[in-house]
Design a protein around this motif. Structure first.
Motif, short mmCIF file in Angstrom:
data_model
loop_
_atom_site.label_atom_id
_atom_site.label_comp_id
_atom_site.label_asym_id
_atom_site.label_seq_id
_atom_site.Cartn_x
_atom_site.Cartn_y
_atom_site.Cartn_z
N ASP A 215 0.82 -1.21 0.00
CA ASP A 215 0.00 0.00 0.00
C ASP A 215 0.86 1.26 0.00
O ASP A 215 0.33 2.37 0.09
N ALA A 216 2.18 1.11 -0.11
CA ALA A 216 3.03 2.28 -0.34
C ALA A 216 2.61 2.88 -1.67
O ALA A 216 2.42 2.18 -2.66
N SER A 217 2.47 4.19 -1.71
CA SER A 217 1.95 4.85 -2.91
C SER A 217 2.87 4.64 -4.10
O SER A 217 4.06 4.98 -4.07
N SER A 239 6.19 -2.42 -10.27
CA SER A 239 5.91 -2.73 -11.67
C SER A 239 4.53 -2.34 -12.15
O SER A 239 4.36 -1.95 -13.30
N THR A 240 3.51 -2.48 -11.33
CA THR A 240 2.16 -2.25 -11.82
C THR A 240 1.25 -1.89 -10.66
O THR A 240 1.60 -2.10 -9.50
N ILE A 241 0.10 -1.32 -11.00
CA ILE A 241 -0.89 -0.93 -9.99
C ILE A 241 -2.27 -1.35 -10.45
O ILE A 241 -2.49 -1.61 -11.63
N VAL A 242 -3.18 -1.42 -9.52
CA VAL A 242 -4.60 -1.54 -9.83
C VAL A 242 -5.22 -0.19 -9.55
O VAL A 242 -5.17 0.31 -8.42
N THR A 244 -8.34 2.80 -11.30
CA THR A 244 -9.24 3.27 -12.36
C THR A 244 -8.97 4.73 -12.69
O THR A 244 -9.65 5.30 -13.53
N THR A 245 -7.98 5.33 -12.01
CA THR A 245 -7.68 6.74 -12.21
C THR A 245 -6.27 6.97 -12.75
O THR A 245 -5.86 8.11 -12.89
N ALA A 246 -5.54 5.91 -13.01
CA ALA A 246 -4.14 5.98 -13.47
C ALA A 246 -3.22 6.54 -12.40
O ALA A 246 -2.10 6.94 -12.69
N ALA A 247 -3.66 6.57 -11.15
CA ALA A 247 -2.83 6.99 -10.04
C ALA A 247 -3.03 6.02 -8.89
O ALA A 247 -3.89 5.14 -8.94
N SER A 248 -2.25 6.19 -7.84
CA SER A 248 -2.26 5.23 -6.75
C SER A 248 -3.61 5.12 -6.06
O SER A 248 -4.23 6.13 -5.72
N ALA A 249 -4.06 3.88 -5.90
CA ALA A 249 -5.26 3.60 -5.11
C ALA A 249 -4.90 2.73 -3.91
O ALA A 249 -5.75 2.09 -3.31
N GLU A 387 -4.80 -0.73 -15.11
CA GLU A 387 -5.87 -1.58 -15.58
C GLU A 387 -6.43 -1.09 -16.91
O GLU A 387 -6.83 -1.86 -17.75
N PHE A 388 -6.52 0.23 -17.09
CA PHE A 388 -7.11 0.80 -18.30
C PHE A 388 -6.15 1.81 -18.91
O PHE A 388 -6.28 3.00 -18.72
#
Length: 505
Positions: A215-217, A239-242, A244-249, A387-388
């Protein structure tokens, strides 16, 4: 009612103000526990009991612990920043990396360098130097190394990622949104995560397994940078994130350091990367399965692909692989790392448990499949995969929008159906078409109701069996044309067929 509400709000605010003033006057030990008298206009004074909170006191021991923790995090961040770099590729993508060896070897993500053979590397001391890229060339291995000619480098040590535990502190260092030397702190949220993510830089679907979740940004630009433990050791490559906003969740993933070590060493020593393939779908054992299958650990086989080394060696679903060439593999990731270290054509001894009985077989490892390009994807992004990651298109509502430039896109990430996708999405063995991997928000694909795992079988009345078919059909389509798509969806053992016609914008 409309006029009374603001009056009531003002009155309450006045009470708060008067009360605050009275507390300021009466907040003394002599008045502790007494009643507070409030006079409101011509009304009689109202008595209100007041209980004062005890004065907060920090113990010397508590403050010393916090100061030590504070100093530890600051020290780790300062030391780690000496070994973290920023990387700019010729495709406009940017990301991070870290010094793996002081003789000029940098580790980063394959998707950060994209298709570039050379990149620009910004060092912590302010120098910017060119770097030669050596890529893994494997969609399952999102790692690359960069060779630079520079001295005075500080390398970051790698930890044993097998020792990482959920709940431990994590520190991510990198260049999110181009902001160098950014440090964020969090925890290990989970272990052993896996997923498939579309990469707009390489136009392929990347597969990940054994990832460390934190959960580190982590934001665009953090890719390729290190995830550290409290000893300042690298436990993973962000490497990757989940999102829907293209920023850290708060959901980021890192490739474990043991994978990084195996891949980076091979790339540096040989200038390329290869791995051996069993031809079986494997996963981590669940705790209950360890008891059920009488296996202390290992990798569970979910399915075996016909005609592969695993099938020819007699391995079947529900076998548990526990060793390779006599060396125990306690986890799925441990087996994968052993296969990363092996080569196609190499003969290996596979130890496995079937029905509680330990057995052994031999096989010759195969080559991995070549990564297949995805169709209808957007332009390369800034380095972090989401994701998108595709371009957003207009919907059918409101005024007619200005049509986009360039080739027509469906707003879908697709991949040709193969054994892996048949297993992942429970598709029939005889299924044909291209599999929808992701859908761009507000795109044509979203408007027709496409879902991940759908089979796209027809477009404008023509059969689609491979990605090339889509490209050929779309060559005759212009923005604004009406397009008909046929999707097949398999859920709960049933197939439904969806036909939609919409204007593509």
């Amino acid at each position: 009612m409309i006029t009374k509400k603001p009056i009531l709000m003002i009155a309450l605010a006045a009470v708060v103000a008067v009360g605050g003033f009275a507390l300021a006057l009466n907040n003394s030990p002599a008045n502790a526990g007494k009643s507070l008298m409030l006079g409101l206009g011509n009304k009689a004074p109202v008595s209100m009991p007041v209980n004062y909170a005890p004065e907060a006191k920090a113990t010397k021991a508590g403050m010393a612990m916090l100061e030590e923790l504070d100093s530890t995090f600051a020290g780790i961040s300062e030391q780690a920043s000496l070994g973290v770099v920023s990387i700019q590729s010729g495709q406009g993508a940017s990301g991070s990396g870290f010094v793996y060896r002081t003789d000029g070897w940098i580790v980063t993500n394959d998707h950060v360098v994209g298709n570039s053979d050379t990149v620009q590397v910004a060092l912590p001391d302010g120098r910017t130097v060119p770097g030669k890229v050596i890529k893994s060339g494997d969609a399952q291995i999102d790692l690359a190394v960069v060779k630079i000619d520079a001295d005075g480098l500080t390398a970051l040590p790698l930890a044993d990622s097998n020792l990482v535990r959920v709940g431990q502190f994590t520190i991510a260092v990198g260049s999110p949104f181009g902001l160098d030397d950014t440090v964020t702190v969090g925890h290990v949220s989970a272990l052993g995560r896996g997923s498939t993510v579309n990469d707009p830089n390489s136009m392929t679907a990347r597969g990940y397994s054994g990832l460390i979740q934190t959960d580190a940004s982590i934001n665009p630009g953090n890719s390729g940078g290190p995830l550290l433990n409290i000893h300042g050791e690298v436990i993973g490559v962000n490497s990757t994130i989940v999102s829907t906003t293209a920023a850290s969740a708060g959901i980021g993933f890192s490739i474990p350091s043991n994978v990084v070590r195996a891949v980076a060493d091979e790339l540096i020593e040989t200038g390329k990367f290869d791995r051996g393939v069993l031809g079986a779908f494997i996963r981590e054992l669940k705790p209950i399965e360890k008891t059920e299958f009488k296996a202390p650990g290992g990798a569970m086989i979910d399915d075996v692909v016909a005609g592969t080394p695993a099938a020819e060696a007699g391995l079947v679903a529900k076998d548990v692989i526990v060793s390779l060439n006599g060396k125990e593999v306690p986890t799925e990731l441990a087996l994968r790392i052993k296969l990363y270290e092996a080569s196609p054509g190499q003969s290996v001894q596979v130890g496995y448990i079937r029905d509680g009985v330990r057995k052994q077989t031999s096989l010759k490892l195969a080559e991995p499949e070549q990564p297949q390009q995805l169709g209808m994807m957007g332009q390369p992004g800034q380095g972090n995969m989401q994701e998108f990651p595709f371009d957003r298109l207009f919907g059918d509502q409101g005024q007619a929008p200005q049509m986009p430039d360039g080739p027509v896109r469906l707003g879908l990430g697709v991949r040709e159906v193969d054994a892996t996708l048949r297993s992942q999405f429970k598709l029939p063995a005889e299924s044909k078409g291209v599999v929808v991997m992701s859908i761009d928000e507000n795109s044509f694909g979203a408007q027709v109701g496409a879902k991940q795992g759908d089979l796209l079988v027809e477009l404008n009345g023509e059969a689609v069996t491979k990605v090339g078919d889509l490209r050929t059909i779309l060559e005759d389509v212009n923005w604004g044309d009406r397009v008909t798509v046929v999707l097949e969806r398999f859920e709960d053992g049933k197939m439904s067929r969806l036909t939609q016609t919409r204007r593509i914008r």
